[in-house]
Design a protein around this motif. Structure first.
Motif, mmCIF file in Angstrom:
data_model
loop_
_atom_site.group_PDB
_atom_site.id
_atom_site.type_symbol
_atom_site.label_atom_id
_atom_site.label_comp_id
_atom_site.label_asym_id
_atom_site.label_seq_id
_atom_site.Cartn_x
_atom_site.Cartn_y
_atom_site.Cartn_z
ATOM 1 N N ARG A 63 0.835 -1.208 0.000
ATOM 2 C CA ARG A 63 0.000 0.000 0.000
ATOM 3 C C ARG A 63 0.865 1.252 0.000
ATOM 4 O O ARG A 63 0.549 2.246 -0.652
ATOM 5 C CB ARG A 63 -0.941 -0.006 1.201
ATOM 6 C CG ARG A 63 -2.047 -1.051 1.070
ATOM 7 C CD ARG A 63 -2.970 -0.973 2.234
ATOM 8 N NE ARG A 63 -2.214 -1.197 3.456
ATOM 9 C CZ ARG A 63 -2.579 -1.996 4.445
ATOM 10 N NH1 ARG A 63 -3.719 -2.632 4.386
ATOM 11 N NH2 ARG A 63 -1.827 -2.155 5.502
ATOM 12 N N ARG A 64 1.969 1.219 0.743
ATOM 13 C CA ARG A 64 2.874 2.379 0.749
ATOM 14 C C ARG A 64 3.583 2.492 -0.602
ATOM 15 O O ARG A 64 3.870 3.597 -1.070
ATOM 16 C CB ARG A 64 3.866 2.283 1.890
ATOM 17 C CG ARG A 64 3.182 2.446 3.246
ATOM 18 C CD ARG A 64 4.160 2.922 4.282
ATOM 19 N NE ARG A 64 3.496 3.095 5.558
ATOM 20 C CZ ARG A 64 2.932 4.230 5.965
ATOM 21 N NH1 ARG A 64 2.967 5.284 5.194
ATOM 22 N NH2 ARG A 64 2.354 4.308 7.138
ATOM 23 N N GLU A 65 3.896 1.347 -1.208
ATOM 24 C CA GLU A 65 4.512 1.371 -2.540
ATOM 25 C C GLU A 65 3.558 2.022 -3.544
ATOM 26 O O GLU A 65 3.987 2.764 -4.424
ATOM 27 C CB GLU A 65 4.872 -0.045 -2.996
ATOM 28 C CG GLU A 65 6.009 -0.679 -2.225
ATOM 29 C CD GLU A 65 7.365 -0.103 -2.568
ATOM 30 O OE1 GLU A 65 7.571 0.394 -3.695
ATOM 31 O OE2 GLU A 65 8.251 -0.134 -1.695
ATOM 32 N N ALA A 66 2.260 1.757 -3.407
ATOM 33 C CA ALA A 66 1.266 2.308 -4.330
ATOM 34 C C ALA A 66 1.010 3.793 -4.073
ATOM 35 O O ALA A 66 0.541 4.502 -4.961
ATOM 36 C CB ALA A 66 -0.044 1.531 -4.213
ATOM 37 N N GLU A 67 1.303 4.249 -2.851
ATOM 38 C CA GLU A 67 1.111 5.647 -2.484
ATOM 39 C C GLU A 67 2.399 6.198 -1.875
ATOM 40 O O GLU A 67 2.493 6.414 -0.675
ATOM 41 C CB GLU A 67 -0.024 5.775 -1.470
ATOM 42 C CG GLU A 67 -1.371 5.305 -1.965
ATOM 43 C CD GLU A 67 -2.415 5.408 -0.863
ATOM 44 O OE1 GLU A 67 -2.544 6.494 -0.258
ATOM 45 O OE2 GLU A 67 -3.073 4.390 -0.610
ATOM 46 N N SER A 69 3.721 8.956 -1.536
ATOM 47 C CA SER A 69 3.657 10.198 -0.768
ATOM 48 C C SER A 69 3.432 9.929 0.721
ATOM 49 O O SER A 69 3.710 10.789 1.553
ATOM 50 C CB SER A 69 2.551 11.106 -1.303
ATOM 51 O OG SER A 69 1.283 10.485 -1.138
ATOM 52 N N ARG A 70 2.958 8.732 1.073
ATOM 53 C CA ARG A 70 2.767 8.360 2.477
ATOM 54 C C ARG A 70 4.098 8.011 3.145
ATOM 55 O O ARG A 70 4.164 7.861 4.346
ATOM 56 C CB ARG A 70 1.809 7.178 2.582
ATOM 57 C CG ARG A 70 0.400 7.528 2.107
ATOM 58 C CD ARG A 70 -0.545 6.372 2.242
ATOM 59 N NE ARG A 70 -0.726 6.063 3.652
ATOM 60 C CZ ARG A 70 -1.071 4.868 4.104
ATOM 61 N NH1 ARG A 70 -1.252 3.866 3.269
ATOM 62 N NH2 ARG A 70 -1.228 4.668 5.390
ATOM 63 N N GLY A 71 5.137 7.849 2.370
ATOM 64 C CA GLY A 71 6.443 7.522 2.939
ATOM 65 C C GLY A 71 6.673 6.025 3.043
ATOM 66 O O GLY A 71 5.734 5.253 3.076
ATOM 67 N N GLY A 72 7.920 5.645 3.118
ATOM 68 C CA GLY A 72 8.327 4.245 3.135
ATOM 69 C C GLY A 72 8.279 3.644 4.507
ATOM 70 O O GLY A 72 7.468 4.065 5.326
ATOM 71 N N PRO A 73 9.111 2.697 4.755
ATOM 72 C CA PRO A 73 10.287 2.372 3.952
ATOM 73 C C PRO A 73 9.932 1.574 2.697
ATOM 74 O O PRO A 73 8.958 0.841 2.680
ATOM 75 C CB PRO A 73 11.139 1.529 4.898
ATOM 76 C CG PRO A 73 10.178 0.944 5.870
ATOM 77 C CD PRO A 73 9.035 1.898 5.979
ATOM 78 N N PHE A 74 10.753 1.784 1.680
ATOM 79 C CA PHE A 74 10.585 1.109 0.411
ATOM 80 C C PHE A 74 11.761 0.169 0.183
ATOM 81 O O PHE A 74 12.812 0.306 0.790
ATOM 82 C CB PHE A 74 10.529 2.128 -0.734
ATOM 83 C CG PHE A 74 9.460 3.167 -0.545
ATOM 84 C CD1 PHE A 74 8.118 2.817 -0.591
ATOM 85 C CD2 PHE A 74 9.787 4.485 -0.306
ATOM 86 C CE1 PHE A 74 7.130 3.769 -0.419
ATOM 87 C CE2 PHE A 74 8.803 5.449 -0.145
ATOM 88 C CZ PHE A 74 7.471 5.090 -0.202
#
Length: 145
Positions: A63-67, A69-74
């Protein structure tokens, strides 16, 4: 206070590659798994010991990868696309380097002597992280004794 402080490290990989990464770190560097974490029956992370350091291998949240702007970590999208280098001090750099390459790491810099006179090398793990290997100075232990 210094004696009460310890440091852990979380290594994020692409979601779904947590087991592959934990197995690699075990094969390449001798990390030992001591706990696995699951979410809804799926592996989400593995806690391991690498020497005295606890490392957590975790999948990046899709979900963070898809958005973003919400921040990682990636997880790194390309080899070396990271902001941190993992430094590992080892007693036998040649053996450790060969073991990591055999486990699936790829060459970044061959074993060489740096400007400080240390034997060093660096590699990319299969998940895009950079590892710098530094050979422990055996003579330093003898001098301290």
């Amino acid at each position: 206070m210094e004696q009460d402080v310890s440091l852990g490290l979380a290594i994020f990989v692409e979601h779904g590659r947590e087991r592959e990464a934990a197995d690699f770190y075990g094969s390449a560097f001798g990390a030992r798994q001591f706990q696995a974490h699951h979410i809804d029956g799926a592996l989400a992370g593995v806690e391991m010991r690498l020497g005295a350091t606890v490392i957590a291998v975790a999948g990046a949240n899709p979900r963070r990868e898809a958005e973003p702007s919400r921040g990682g970590p990636f997880f790194p999208k390309v080899a070396g696309g990271v902001s941190t280098i993992i430094q590992l001090t080892v007693p036998d750099i040649d053996g450790c380097f060969a073991q990591a390459i055999a486990a699936g790491a790829t060459l970044r810099d061959e074993v060489q002597t740096d400007v400080a006179g240390r034997r060093v090398a660096s590699l990319f793990d299969p998940f895009g992280h950079i590892w710098v290997l530094i050979e422990r100075d055996a003579s330093a232990g003898r001098r301290a004794a």
